[in-house]
Design a protein around this motif. Structure first.
Motif, PDB file in Angstrom:
ATOM      1  N   GLY A 137       0.804  -1.219   0.000  1.00 50.76           N
ATOM      2  CA  GLY A 137       0.000   0.000   0.000  1.00 50.76           C
ATOM      3  C   GLY A 137       0.831   1.261   0.000  1.00 50.76           C
ATOM      4  O   GLY A 137       0.523   2.223  -0.720  1.00 50.76           O
ATOM      5  N   LEU A 178      -7.671  -0.013  -0.713  1.00 51.21           N
ATOM      6  CA  LEU A 178      -6.922  -1.194  -1.135  1.00 51.21           C
ATOM      7  C   LEU A 178      -7.835  -2.395  -0.967  1.00 51.21           C
ATOM      8  O   LEU A 178      -8.461  -2.555   0.083  1.00 51.21           O
ATOM      9  CB  LEU A 178      -5.671  -1.362  -0.267  1.00 51.21           C
ATOM     10  CG  LEU A 178      -4.679  -0.196  -0.268  1.00 51.21           C
ATOM     11  CD1 LEU A 178      -3.726  -0.317   0.908  1.00 51.21           C
ATOM     12  CD2 LEU A 178      -3.904  -0.148  -1.569  1.00 51.21           C
ATOM     13  N   TYR A 277      -6.124  -1.233  -6.136  1.00 46.61           N
ATOM     14  CA  TYR A 277      -6.029   0.038  -5.422  1.00 46.61           C
ATOM     15  C   TYR A 277      -6.947   1.027  -6.130  1.00 46.61           C
ATOM     16  O   TYR A 277      -6.668   1.455  -7.248  1.00 46.61           O
ATOM     17  CB  TYR A 277      -4.583   0.525  -5.415  1.00 46.61           C
ATOM     18  CG  TYR A 277      -4.355   1.875  -4.778  1.00 46.61           C
ATOM     19  CD1 TYR A 277      -5.147   2.352  -3.732  1.00 46.61           C
ATOM     20  CD2 TYR A 277      -3.308   2.701  -5.219  1.00 46.61           C
ATOM     21  CE1 TYR A 277      -4.914   3.587  -3.150  1.00 46.61           C
ATOM     22  CE2 TYR A 277      -3.061   3.932  -4.634  1.00 46.61           C
ATOM     23  CZ  TYR A 277      -3.868   4.371  -3.614  1.00 46.61           C
ATOM     24  OH  TYR A 277      -3.638   5.610  -3.034  1.00 46.61           O
TER      25      TYR A 277
END
Length: 318
Positions: A137, A178, A277
């Motif tokens: 992330g 995410l 994402y």
């Protein structure tokens, strides 16, 4: 039709200090790809493949737990972080033209909107899942700012136009997310109308997608036909979302896509995974056309970023 591939080596994470000309060059290439297809494969992005693989392995450890174990970490109704069970989200509810939705969508997910230490993760069940999300992330967050800058330059805007209205990604007051997706192995006969993920466009600005090697993703071409978007090892598949379509007055279409069940029986007996994402502007952003042309349709007049997401969620979540 073949989805284009763009190397972003000059502005990828392996590039310490990209120059203005590098961003402009990539921006022009992205402008062409998004204008024609709404999708593009990015290569040479600088994210180590092992980090991606760690994400898939940690996620699989979670998704193969019992249903009761997974439900202990269910998606929180307020924060929207956590486990989404099969059938909880039905994207085919948003089909255009009033078509009847799919009978069922066979998938489950774990959604993350915050990487803070207090954020919901299955730490007692799969402790490695938090660190895997954080590692990937954080890199995706850094890369997304570079892509947003390139996109702005490709459109002839101030290079920080998109960056400035996406400052709070994976924090409060921003709806970026995410998402680890798991499509369980299909062991029985499939009823007509069952898909892994129904036809839809993404809600935000752009989306980054990592696929495993099974495939099944298809995008809708301008003529209404479905085109395969096969896995491309080491690449990120990026597509324009609803809000980028509005920002660009329709120049970058939010191309509709779906995940189908491969016909080959051997593939039906394997689970499929992907990692996504979803990049959104800060919640307070007024999204409206920024190019000079007159708006083509009433929907391009403008909408609050958070309100658009709320509208879509109300149509898809049970």
């Amino acid at each position: 039709m073949e989805i284009p591939t763009v190397s972003i080596n000059s502005i990828g994470l392996a590039s310490d200090r990209p120059e203005h000309e590098d961003f402009l060059d990539i921006g022009n290439k992205l402008d062409k790809a998004f204008s024609e297809y709404g999708f593009v494969y990015l290569t040479d992005h600088g994210i180590d493949q092992q980090i991606v693989q760690d994400m898939f392995e940690a996620s699989k450890s979670f998704f193969t737990l019992s249903a009761n174990q997974k439900l202990t970490c269910s998606r929180h109704p307020i924060t929207t972080q956590g486990y989404v069970r099969p059938g909880q989200e039905m994207l085919d509810n948003l089909k255009e033209g009033g078509e009847k939705p799919a009978f069922h969508e066979i998938r489950e997910s774990f959604d993350v909107v915050s990487l803070e230490p207090s954020a919901r993760f299955p730490d007692d069940l799969v402790p490695e899942m938090r660190s895997a999300f954080v590692a990937l992330g954080e890199r995706l967050l850094s890369l997304s700012f570079r892509i947003l800058e390139a996109l702005a330059l490709g459109l002839g805007l101030n290079p920080k136009f998109f960056v400035d209205c996406h400052q709070l990604m994976i924090q409060k007051a921003n709806s970026s997310k995410l998402r680890s997706l798991y499509y369980p192995a299909i062991l029985d006969l499939i009823m007509k109308g069952v898909v892994r993920c129904g036809e839809h466009s993404d809600y935000g600005t752009i989306t980054f997608l990592f696929q495993d090697d099974l495939g099944g993703l298809e995008i809708k071409g301008p003529d209404g036909s479905w085109i395969q978007a096969p896995p491309n090892q080491g690449s990120i598949l990026v597509n324009a979302g609803d809000l980028l379509e509005i920002f660009t007055n329709g120049k970058f279409p939010a191309t509709r896509h779906r995940v189908v069940i491969p016909e080959e029986e051997i593939r039906r007996r394997q689970p499929r995974q992907s990692f996504v994402y979803f990049i959104h502007p800060d919640d307070s952003t007024l999204v409206k056309p920024i190019l000079d042309e007159e708006p083509k349709l009433e929907k391009y007049q403008g909408i609050n970023a958070l309100q658009h997401l709320v509208n879509q969620f109300s149509a898809t979540y049970r």
